[in-house]
Design an enzyme around this catalytic site. Structure first.
Site, PDB file in Angstrom:
ATOM      1  N   LYS A 128      72.362  44.616 -15.551  1.00 57.04           N
ATOM      2  CA  LYS A 128      71.982  44.952 -16.598  1.00 57.04           C
ATOM      3  C   LYS A 128      70.782  43.760 -17.239  1.00 57.04           C
ATOM      4  O   LYS A 128      69.680  44.063 -17.374  1.00 57.04           O
ATOM      5  CB  LYS A 128      73.001  45.138 -17.723  1.00 57.04           C
ATOM      6  CG  LYS A 128      72.134  45.352 -19.141  1.00 57.04           C
ATOM      7  CD  LYS A 128      71.275  46.760 -19.443  1.00 57.04           C
ATOM      8  CE  LYS A 128      70.447  46.736 -20.600  1.00 57.04           C
ATOM      9  NZ  LYS A 128      69.794  47.954 -20.699  1.00 57.04           N
TER      10      LYS A 128
ATOM     11  N   ASN B  44      66.640  43.965 -17.197  1.00 58.41           N
ATOM     12  CA  ASN B  44      65.572  43.733 -18.144  1.00 58.41           C
ATOM     13  C   ASN B  44      64.714  42.548 -18.319  1.00 58.41           C
ATOM     14  O   ASN B  44      63.743  42.506 -18.578  1.00 58.41           O
ATOM     15  CB  ASN B  44      66.193  43.824 -19.551  1.00 58.41           C
ATOM     16  CG  ASN B  44      66.520  45.457 -20.117  1.00 58.41           C
ATOM     17  OD1 ASN B  44      66.121  46.223 -19.477  1.00 58.41           O
ATOM     18  ND2 ASN B  44      67.394  45.341 -21.133  1.00 58.41           N
TER      19      ASN B  44
HETATM   20  N1  NAD Z   1      68.101  51.094 -27.519  1.00 61.63           N
HETATM   21  C1  NAD Z   1      68.227  50.748 -26.126  1.00 61.63           C
HETATM   22  O1  NAD Z   1      67.208  51.347 -25.707  1.00 61.63           O
HETATM   23  C2  NAD Z   1      69.361  50.340 -25.357  1.00 61.63           C
HETATM   24  C3  NAD Z   1      69.096  50.761 -23.640  1.00 61.63           C
HETATM   25  C4  NAD Z   1      70.029  50.177 -23.163  1.00 61.63           C
HETATM   26  C5  NAD Z   1      71.306  49.549 -23.895  1.00 61.63           C
HETATM   27  N2  NAD Z   1      71.152  49.390 -25.095  1.00 61.63           N
HETATM   28  C6  NAD Z   1      72.283  48.306 -25.612  1.00 61.63           C
HETATM   29  O2  NAD Z   1      73.239  49.315 -26.089  1.00 61.63           O
HETATM   30  C7  NAD Z   1      73.729  49.074 -27.360  1.00 61.63           C
HETATM   31  C8  NAD Z   1      73.510  49.887 -28.444  1.00 61.63           C
HETATM   32  O3  NAD Z   1      72.149  49.949 -28.659  1.00 61.63           O
HETATM   33  P1  NAD Z   1      71.426  51.100 -29.783  1.00 61.63           P
HETATM   34  O4  NAD Z   1      69.884  51.041 -29.372  1.00 61.63           O
HETATM   35  O5  NAD Z   1      71.933  52.455 -29.401  1.00 61.63           O
HETATM   36  O6  NAD Z   1      71.968  50.500 -30.839  1.00 61.63           O
HETATM   37  P2  NAD Z   1      71.553  51.120 -32.536  1.00 61.63           P
HETATM   38  O7  NAD Z   1      71.341  49.948 -33.306  1.00 61.63           O
HETATM   39  O8  NAD Z   1      70.651  52.193 -32.391  1.00 61.63           O
HETATM   40  O9  NAD Z   1      72.996  51.575 -32.955  1.00 61.63           O
HETATM   41  C9  NAD Z   1      74.105  50.909 -33.158  1.00 61.63           C
HETATM   42  C10 NAD Z   1      74.931  52.005 -34.164  1.00 61.63           C
HETATM   43  O10 NAD Z   1      76.188  51.222 -34.349  1.00 61.63           O
HETATM   44  C11 NAD Z   1      76.547  51.394 -35.451  1.00 61.63           C
HETATM   45  N3  NAD Z   1      77.587  50.166 -35.992  1.00 61.63           N
HETATM   46  C12 NAD Z   1      77.031  48.971 -36.161  1.00 61.63           C
HETATM   47  N4  NAD Z   1      78.347  48.130 -36.785  1.00 61.63           N
HETATM   48  C13 NAD Z   1      79.344  49.082 -36.454  1.00 61.63           C
HETATM   49  C14 NAD Z   1      80.792  49.031 -36.732  1.00 61.63           C
HETATM   50  N5  NAD Z   1      81.334  47.931 -37.071  1.00 61.63           N
HETATM   51  N6  NAD Z   1      81.501  50.245 -36.388  1.00 61.63           N
HETATM   52  C15 NAD Z   1      80.907  51.476 -36.173  1.00 61.63           C
HETATM   53  N7  NAD Z   1      79.596  51.494 -35.894  1.00 61.63           N
HETATM   54  C16 NAD Z   1      78.654  50.598 -36.102  1.00 61.63           C
HETATM   55  C17 NAD Z   1      75.498  51.217 -36.378  1.00 61.63           C
HETATM   56  O11 NAD Z   1      75.361  51.586 -37.988  1.00 61.63           O
HETATM   57  C18 NAD Z   1      74.273  52.065 -35.606  1.00 61.63           C
HETATM   58  O12 NAD Z   1      74.323  53.488 -35.840  1.00 61.63           O
HETATM   59  C19 NAD Z   1      73.014  47.457 -27.507  1.00 61.63           C
HETATM   60  O13 NAD Z   1      74.118  46.390 -26.858  1.00 61.63           O
HETATM   61  C20 NAD Z   1      72.041  47.696 -26.503  1.00 61.63           C
HETATM   62  O14 NAD Z   1      71.601  46.336 -26.079  1.00 61.63           O
HETATM   63  C21 NAD Z   1      70.150  49.871 -25.900  1.00 61.63           C
END
Ligand code: NAD
Length: 390
Positions: free
Chosen positions: A197, A201
């Site tokens: 991962k 990136n």
């Molecule tokens: N966005 C992308 O394109 C992408 C792609 C691959 C991997 N990722 C990885 O996946 C993970 C999530 O990314 P994302 O973009 O979906 O994040 P995001 O910020 O869109 O969503 C995260 C969610 O988690 C919730 N949250 C925060 N703290 C919490 C808690 N204590 N309990 C319950 N819910 C909680 C937030 O309210 C939010 O809705 C990250 O580690 C990111 O690096 C993201």
């Protein structure tokens, strides 16, 4: 045990999986954001891409809650899709909330845990060792925010980092989401999967930085970037893709993942020059663009969209925000057109909601990605978007 899936974190990763799994099993979503939870329970799965027909939502079996005791309902699979922001002090991705959930799930249930969040290399193994548990697996996610649901249906590859056998069983559920006929599925250790991962990136960030440096060179020497890039990319080893100059890479993942990998090299003093220089190359690119704009000597500058890509629904770490700050420091009058911003003022700049007013007021319009909505004022548009993609 409930045969369904519990998803923790209703973001891009969590909700695209919720939509995918919900066609075949019961899905529950846990998030701390009450507003998001209400929307999901009202039938809005928060996937706003043009690829997804929102009328599908209503027939899907997805419920959301803010109550973490939902974990005690013991769903067979729990997907961790929580944010892992970079901790500026330690230089590491923040995993405290993930560890808290893992402890709760392992202590209170027999559920299997799939970590989809991006974590530092070695994190999943440290959790497996701590609980002596074969119920934890890391599966990196490669989706793009502006295409999240189609991306999980058509993944470039699927990777499972686990030494236990439940990954193969979980994969049967994942297979039901996939539309593509042949997808490579790779099993490896958790640390190797985490490395895939971060290195993936970082490679993408490096590629963006490379073509942006080429563009810096072409601008300075008054050469055509387009012709040089076409010539370079015609070599199939380079390829005519992911080579479109921009103001710099940004978004949620590339900046933090590149910094995390660089930090892991630094911690163990592992020889490297390239990886540790990508972030500074990106910073230099943004400052170069600001200077190039400033050289035009035009005082009223309009910024058209501050999101990273045309279809992004957020502007996390967008390169154009750095340029905006540079221009403000140089005392330029800057306006913004950005439908995603509800406030009237953003970083001290006026946000203009009316596109015609915005076009009239701006002597120069800067945009990271060209959009046909500003084609009527093309003569005042500044962009480095050469190929209209990526
Ligand atoms: N966005 C992308 O394109 C992408 C792609 C691959 C991997 N990722 C990885 O996946 C993970 C999530 O990314 P994302 O973009 O979906 O994040 P995001 O910020 O869109 O969503 C995260 C969610 O988690 C919730 N949250 C925060 N703290 C919490 C808690 N204590 N309990 C319950 N819910 C909680 C937030 O309210 C939010 O809705 C990250 O580690 C990111 O690096 C993201």
């Amino acid at each position: 045990m409930n045969d369904g899936v519990l998803i923790i974190g209703a973001g891009y990763v969590g909700m695209s999986h919720a939509l995918g799994f919900a066609k075949n099993c019961e899905v529950k979503v846990l998030d701390i954001d009450q507003e998001k939870v209400n929307k999901i329970n009202d039938g809005d799965l928060l996937i706003n891409e043009h690829h997804h027909d929102s009328s599908q939502n209503l027939i899907l079996n997805v419920e959301a809650t803010t109550d973490r005791t939902v974990i005690l309902e013991e769903y067979k699979y729990v997907l961790i899709c929580l944010p892992t922001d970079l901790n500026d002090e330690s230089g590491d991705l923040e995993t405290t909330i993930i560890s808290d959930y893992i402890k709760y799930i392992i202590d209170a249930t027999k559920s299997y845990i799939i970590i989809k969040s991006t974590v530092p290399i070695g994190y999943t193994q440290s959790q497996i060792d701590e609980y002596g548990s074969g119920r934890i697996l890391f599966s990196p996610e490669f989706l793009r925010e502006d295409n999240s649901y189609p991306d999980i249906q058509n993944p470039s590859r699927i990777i499972y980092g686990s030494d236990s056998t439940f990954g193969k069983e979980y994969h049967q559920l994942v297979e039901e989401i996939i539309q593509k006929k042949e997808v490579e599925v790779l099993f490896m250790s958790p640390s190797e999967a985490e490395a895939v991962k971060l290195f993936s990136n970082t490679y993408l960030a490096m590629r963006v930085a490379f073509f942006n440096e080429l563009d810096n060179f072409a601008i300075t020497k008054n050469l055509s970037s387009k012709k040089i890039i076409q010539g370079v990319s015609s070599d199939p080893r380079v390829g005519m893709y992911y080579n479109n100059p921009s103001f710099g890479y940004g978004g949620y993942c590339l900046p933090k993942d590149t910094k995390q990998l660089s930090e892991l090299f630094k911690e163990k003093k592992i020889p490297n020059n390239l990886i540790s220089s990508i972030d500074s190359s990106n910073q230099s690119r943004m400052n170069f663009i600001s200077k190039h704009i400033a050289e035009k000597g035009i005082s009223k500058i309009g910024i058209y969209r501050i999101n990273m890509k045309k279809d992004s629904s957020n502007y996390r770490n967008s390169a154009i925000i750095t340029i905006l700050k540079d221009l403000l420091e140089l005392n330029y009058e800057v306006f913004i057109y950005e439908p995603l911003i509800v406030e009237k003022i953003f970083f001290g700049c006026k946000v203009i909601g009316n596109i015609d007013e915005f076009k009239n007021k701006s002597q120069l319009i800067i945009t990271n990605r060209f959009d046909k909505k500003i084609s009527d004022v093309e003569n005042k548009v500044y962009s480095r978007d050469i190929f209209g993609k990526d």
